[in-house]
Motif scaffolding. Structure first.
Motif, mmCIF file in Angstrom:
data_model
loop_
_atom_site.group_PDB
_atom_site.id
_atom_site.type_symbol
_atom_site.label_atom_id
_atom_site.label_comp_id
_atom_site.label_asym_id
_atom_site.label_seq_id
_atom_site.Cartn_x
_atom_site.Cartn_y
_atom_site.Cartn_z
ATOM 1 N N LYS A 6 39.807 37.922 35.370
ATOM 2 C CA LYS A 6 39.403 37.931 36.813
ATOM 3 C C LYS A 6 40.576 38.307 37.088
ATOM 4 C CE LYS A 6 43.998 34.764 36.542
ATOM 5 N NZ LYS A 6 43.823 32.917 36.362
ATOM 6 N N GLU A 8 42.595 38.769 41.491
ATOM 7 C CA GLU A 8 43.288 37.759 42.318
ATOM 8 C C GLU A 8 43.911 38.908 43.707
ATOM 9 O OE1 GLU A 8 44.620 34.054 40.526
ATOM 10 O OE2 GLU A 8 45.529 35.881 38.942
ATOM 11 N N THR A 10 46.827 38.412 46.875
ATOM 12 C CA THR A 10 47.334 37.830 47.734
ATOM 13 C C THR A 10 47.985 39.520 48.972
ATOM 14 O OG1 THR A 10 47.975 36.783 45.875
ATOM 15 C CG2 THR A 10 49.824 37.038 47.645
ATOM 16 N N LYS A 38 46.325 41.440 41.559
ATOM 17 C CA LYS A 38 46.627 41.251 40.294
ATOM 18 C C LYS A 38 44.806 41.170 39.028
ATOM 19 C CE LYS A 38 50.867 38.016 40.679
ATOM 20 N NZ LYS A 38 51.474 36.582 40.509
ATOM 21 N N ARG A 59 41.428 41.977 51.729
ATOM 22 C CA ARG A 59 41.362 40.929 50.857
ATOM 23 C C ARG A 59 40.047 40.241 50.993
ATOM 24 N NH1 ARG A 59 44.506 37.691 53.614
ATOM 25 N NH2 ARG A 59 42.418 36.986 54.993
ATOM 26 N N LYS A 63 38.044 40.474 47.351
ATOM 27 C CA LYS A 63 37.179 38.659 46.634
ATOM 28 C C LYS A 63 35.498 39.490 46.450
ATOM 29 C CE LYS A 63 39.624 35.794 48.921
ATOM 30 N NZ LYS A 63 39.823 34.445 50.440
ATOM 31 N N ALA A 66 35.336 41.280 43.268
ATOM 32 C CA ALA A 66 36.625 40.426 42.099
ATOM 33 C C ALA A 66 35.037 40.283 40.650
ATOM 34 C CB ALA A 66 37.572 39.496 41.895
#
Length: 379
Positions: A6, A8, A10, A38, A59, A63, A66
């Motif tokens: 995965k 991610e 932040t 990450k 962001r 997304k 990913a």
């Protein structure tokens, strides 16, 4: 072979108090941020990355990307990224799409290094035995009269750095005054660079450069907007001072245009904004093929700094010589930024004009969970 389980992201942001912003020729910025990426493998290894750009935009791009990487082999980044760029060709090969892809690339290399137990610079081609020279970025424009350029430079621990870069570009008269004040504080022997942040046209930039040339300026950074390739080439042919640029450029195609136009003396490949290790390694190779110098820009988080240092450590000396007239320089912003100083438990600090190469596998980072929690914004 480990696979990517995965990815991610932040969003981290630090807001400076009134009067403490970082000003350049285009205005004052009072925010420092980091898009903390990450990448987790199916073996539980976590790689860290950062991508420069507006937090919300980065962001959403991460997304989007990913799920496409999930399930791919950790070492298959270039193959996967090529498929993504071909599939999403309408996003182009520059901009925040490439910056987000580059942030994932940095995280993938960190995870590779941790998996193999080796530092990132070894994955990039090895470690050049030379030491890395470091310059300080300071001398910002400010709306605090007690924190002018002279005060900022007077507070600088000069023994830590090989040179200083200051902000200019508000007007020719202002440029001369700021450079004069800087020289009065740092003396005649220290390298002095100036950064216009792309605020001038060719005629005004040339007027400024001729006016500040007597102060022994090592380079003039981004005197023009990044798209003005012809303007850079014209200015380089007429300027009495070296030209550098790259921080506002992204991806190989933009750098290829600048390099082939002979528009720069010094190429500055930005990892977190330009596309990551692989993309910027190609840029460095293009610079070497065209006999141009390279300097590493870095204005961001601890992740960005460690990545820049590993990248710089992997660059061969060009031209190969035992008597390099000037060292390759790595940028270190000295302003208030907990996302550089507190994001990890082992932040890198310059000393004696040099910056050390991080120890440990991957990027050599030990993330501080408390700092991440404190500065997390959004979702």
């Amino acid at each position: 072979m480990p696979k990517i389980a995965k990815i991610e992201i932040t969003s981290l942001e630090y807001i400076l108090d009134a009067g403490k912003g970082y000003g350049n020729a285009r205005g004052v910025n009072n925010r420092r941020n980091c898009s903390l990426i990450k990448l987790t493998t199916d073996d539980g290894v976590v790689g860290l990355g950062d991508a420069a750009g507006p937090l919300g935009v980065i962001r959403e791009y991460v997304k989007l990307l990913a799920p496409i990487f999930a399930g791919r082999g950790l070492y298959d980044f270039d193959i996967a990224a090529s498929e993504i760029r071909n599939r999403m060709y309408h996003f182009g090969s520059q901009g925040h799409f490439i910056a987000a892809l580059g942030g994932i690339n940095i995280a993938a290399f960190d995870a590779m290094g941790k998996t193999l137990g080796i530092p990132v610079h070894d994955l990039l081609g090895g470690r050049n035995p030379r030491k890395l020279a470091c310059y300080a970025t300071t001398g910002y424009f400010t709306d605090n009269p007690k924190a002018g350029i002279a005060a900022q430079l007077a507070a600088l621990p000069k023994e830590m750095f090989a040179g200083v870069k200051i902000k200019i570009g508000a007007s020719v008269a202002s440029d001369v005054q700021r450079v004069r004040e800087a020289r009065e504080v740092i003396g005649d022997d220290m390298l002095l660079m100036v950064d216009y942040n792309g605020n001038y046209t060719v005629d005004i930039a040339l007027e400024s450069m001729r006016a500040i040339a007597p102060f022994n300026i090592h380079w003039c950074e981004e005197p023009l907007p990044p798209h003005d390739v012809a303007g850079y080439a014209e200015l380089r042919a007429r300027s009495p001072i070296r030209l550098s640029a790259g921080e506002a450029h992204c991806g190989v195609p933009e750098f290829k245009q600048m390099i082939e136009a002979r528009a720069l003396d010094i190429v500055q490949p930005p990892l977190t904004g330009g596309g990551g290790f692989g993309e910027m390694k190609t840029v460095v190779q293009l610079a070497a093929m065209n006999n141009l110098r390279v300097s590493m820009p870095c204005w961001g988080s601890a992740i960005a700094l460690n990545a820049a240092i590993h990248f710089a450590a992997s660059i061969p000396t060009w031209p190969h010589t035992d008597h390099s007239p000037y060292p390759m320089l790595v940028e270190y912003d000295v302003g208030d930024n907990p996302l550089r100083d507190q994001l990890v438990d082992n932040p890198i600090k310059p000393a004696n004009g040099e910056i050390p190469i991080p120890a440990g596998p991957g990027l050599g980072l030990q993330l501080n969970a408390g700092t991440v929690s404190r500065y997390t914004i959004g979702h």
